[in-house]
Design a protein around this motif. Sequence first.
Motif, PDB file in Angstrom:
ATOM      1  N   ALA A 152      -4.288  12.399  -0.551  1.00 65.36           N
ATOM      2  CA  ALA A 152      -3.961  13.620   0.193  1.00 65.36           C
ATOM      3  C   ALA A 152      -4.151  13.323   1.674  1.00 65.36           C
ATOM      4  N   GLU A 153      -3.082  12.871   2.304  1.00 62.42           N
ATOM      5  CA  GLU A 153      -3.092  12.540   3.722  1.00 62.42           C
ATOM      6  C   GLU A 153      -1.896  13.225   4.368  1.00 62.42           C
ATOM      7  N   ALA A 154      -1.906  13.305   5.675  1.00 62.31           N
ATOM      8  CA  ALA A 154      -0.764  13.885   6.374  1.00 62.31           C
ATOM      9  C   ALA A 154       0.496  13.122   6.000  1.00 62.31           C
ATOM     10  N   GLY A 155       1.456  13.830   5.421  1.00 66.53           N
ATOM     11  CA  GLY A 155       2.730  13.225   5.069  1.00 66.53           C
ATOM     12  C   GLY A 155       2.738  12.394   3.801  1.00 66.53           C
ATOM     13  N   LEU A 156       1.615  12.294   3.109  1.00 64.20           N
ATOM     14  CA  LEU A 156       1.553  11.487   1.885  1.00 64.20           C
ATOM     15  C   LEU A 156       0.651  12.178   0.869  1.00 64.20           C
ATOM     16  N   HIS A 157       1.267  12.677  -0.186  1.00 65.09           N
ATOM     17  CA  HIS A 157       0.529  13.352  -1.252  1.00 65.09           C
ATOM     18  C   HIS A 157       0.937  12.755  -2.590  1.00 65.09           C
ATOM     19  N   VAL A 158      -0.016  12.154  -3.260  1.00 67.46           N
ATOM     20  CA  VAL A 158       0.216  11.512  -4.559  1.00 67.46           C
ATOM     21  C   VAL A 158      -0.897  11.951  -5.491  1.00 67.46           C
ATOM     22  N   PRO A 159      -0.588  12.379  -6.717  1.00 70.09           N
ATOM     23  CA  PRO A 159       0.758  12.518  -7.237  1.00 70.09           C
ATOM     24  C   PRO A 159       1.543  13.564  -6.443  1.00 70.09           C
ATOM     25  N   HIS A 160       2.864  13.482  -6.545  1.00 70.01           N
ATOM     26  CA  HIS A 160       3.686  14.470  -5.860  1.00 70.01           C
ATOM     27  C   HIS A 160       3.186  15.856  -6.258  1.00 70.01           C
ATOM     28  N   PRO A 161       2.921  16.720  -5.288  1.00 71.13           N
ATOM     29  CA  PRO A 161       2.265  18.007  -5.577  1.00 71.13           C
ATOM     30  C   PRO A 161       2.961  18.896  -6.602  1.00 71.13           C
ATOM     31  N   HIS A 162       4.271  18.769  -6.752  1.00 75.56           N
ATOM     32  CA  HIS A 162       4.992  19.646  -7.680  1.00 75.56           C
ATOM     33  C   HIS A 162       5.573  18.894  -8.874  1.00 75.56           C
ATOM     34  N   LEU A 163       5.185  17.645  -9.048  1.00 76.91           N
ATOM     35  CA  LEU A 163       5.740  16.832 -10.122  1.00 76.91           C
ATOM     36  C   LEU A 163       5.630  17.525 -11.473  1.00 76.91           C
ATOM     37  N   HIS A 164       4.471  18.078 -11.784  1.00 81.64           N
ATOM     38  CA  HIS A 164       4.233  18.677 -13.098  1.00 81.64           C
ATOM     39  C   HIS A 164       5.031  19.959 -13.338  1.00 81.64           C
ATOM     40  N   PRO A 179       0.847  -1.195   0.000  1.00 78.75           N
ATOM     41  CA  PRO A 179       0.000   0.000   0.000  1.00 78.75           C
ATOM     42  C   PRO A 179       0.887   1.251   0.000  1.00 78.75           C
ATOM     43  N   ALA A 180       0.357   2.349  -0.476  1.00 79.71           N
ATOM     44  CA  ALA A 180       1.145   3.577  -0.631  1.00 79.71           C
ATOM     45  C   ALA A 180       1.827   3.994   0.669  1.00 79.71           C
ATOM     46  N   ARG A 181       1.141   3.944   1.784  1.00 82.76           N
ATOM     47  CA  ARG A 181       1.720   4.369   3.071  1.00 82.76           C
ATOM     48  C   ARG A 181       2.895   3.462   3.443  1.00 82.76           C
ATOM     49  N   GLU A 182       2.762   2.149   3.215  1.00 83.42           N
ATOM     50  CA  GLU A 182       3.854   1.218   3.528  1.00 83.42           C
ATOM     51  C   GLU A 182       5.030   1.427   2.589  1.00 83.42           C
ATOM     52  N   LEU A 183       4.746   1.695   1.337  1.00 83.73           N
ATOM     53  CA  LEU A 183       5.819   1.973   0.381  1.00 83.73           C
ATOM     54  C   LEU A 183       6.575   3.226   0.814  1.00 83.73           C
ATOM     55  N   LEU A 184       5.861   4.274   1.193  1.00 86.78           N
ATOM     56  CA  LEU A 184       6.505   5.499   1.655  1.00 86.78           C
ATOM     57  C   LEU A 184       7.368   5.218   2.879  1.00 86.78           C
ATOM     58  N   ALA A 185       6.875   4.451   3.835  1.00 92.24           N
ATOM     59  CA  ALA A 185       7.654   4.119   5.038  1.00 92.24           C
ATOM     60  C   ALA A 185       8.940   3.372   4.652  1.00 92.24           C
ATOM     61  N   ALA A 186       8.830   2.449   3.706  1.00 91.24           N
ATOM     62  CA  ALA A 186      10.014   1.710   3.246  1.00 91.24           C
ATOM     63  C   ALA A 186      11.001   2.657   2.568  1.00 91.24           C
ATOM     64  N   MET A 187      10.501   3.603   1.784  1.00 95.77           N
ATOM     65  CA  MET A 187      11.366   4.577   1.116  1.00 95.77           C
ATOM     66  C   MET A 187      12.113   5.436   2.145  1.00 95.77           C
ATOM     67  N   LEU A 188      11.410   5.861   3.196  1.00 95.92           N
ATOM     68  CA  LEU A 188      12.056   6.655   4.241  1.00 95.92           C
ATOM     69  C   LEU A 188      13.127   5.833   4.950  1.00 95.92           C
ATOM     70  N   GLY A 189      12.893   4.532   5.106  1.00 99.16           N
ATOM     71  CA  GLY A 189      13.902   3.650   5.690  1.00 99.16           C
ATOM     72  C   GLY A 189      15.135   3.543   4.818  1.00 99.16           C
ATOM     73  N   ILE A 190      14.941   3.475   3.505  1.00100.73           N
ATOM     74  CA  ILE A 190      16.069   3.439   2.568  1.00100.73           C
ATOM     75  C   ILE A 190      16.863   4.739   2.666  1.00100.73           C
ATOM     76  N   GLU A 191      16.159   5.865   2.774  1.00101.77           N
ATOM     77  CA  GLU A 191      16.851   7.147   2.959  1.00101.77           C
ATOM     78  C   GLU A 191      17.698   7.133   4.229  1.00101.77           C
ATOM     79  N   ARG A 192      17.111   6.681   5.340  1.00101.12           N
ATOM     80  CA  ARG A 192      17.846   6.645   6.613  1.00101.12           C
ATOM     81  C   ARG A 192      19.074   5.743   6.495  1.00101.12           C
ATOM     82  N   ASP A 193      18.902   4.587   5.854  1.00 98.09           N
ATOM     83  CA  ASP A 193      20.026   3.661   5.684  1.00 98.09           C
ATOM     84  C   ASP A 193      21.155   4.282   4.868  1.00 98.09           C
TER      85      ASP A 193
END
Length: 171
Positions: free
Chosen positions: A114-126, A69-83
């Motif tokens: 559009a949730e706290a900390g999760l906005h898809v599509p990325h708000p400035h992508l375009h 799910p999008a929220r879990e994917l985002l959490a995994a991405m943040l973990g990759i950043e921390r690593d």
Amino acid sequence: MTSLVSAYIGLGSNLGDSAAVLRAAVRALAGLPGSRLVRASRLYRTAAWGRTDQPDFLNAVAQLDTALPARELLAAMLGIERDAGRARSADGSDRWGPRTLDLDLLLYGEATIAEAGLHVPHPHLHERAFALAPLVEIAPEVAIPGIGPAREALARIDLGGIEPLPPENPL
């Protein structure tokens, strides 16, 4: 069986060996549970955006097919950043600053979230050529929900300051 969603992830780095950091991040994304790397763009050198008093960035986009799910994917991405050594300030004061690794969830299928900390599509992508150019390279027909085809969004903005690196520098 869980259905897979195509997620597009923007990658950026301007500290350390950015090319190696981005390659490692793509490998980490490919290893996420329930996920498969479909493709990754080449690397793009990009002038710093927002705060310009810092080194140029290397940017890329990766496409994953994922059951996360999008929220879990985002959490995994943040973990990759921390690593990779990324430390985000709690107040967001480092938002435009230099970083070892920045991962952004650009698109998650056709979802609009559009949730706290999760906005898809990325708000400035375009508006950001450094994300659109590598996205269009690997997925020229992808649409940005609420905006339209990514290739049309790219055609409307200035590409100045973005340089694709030679293909012999793959992710």
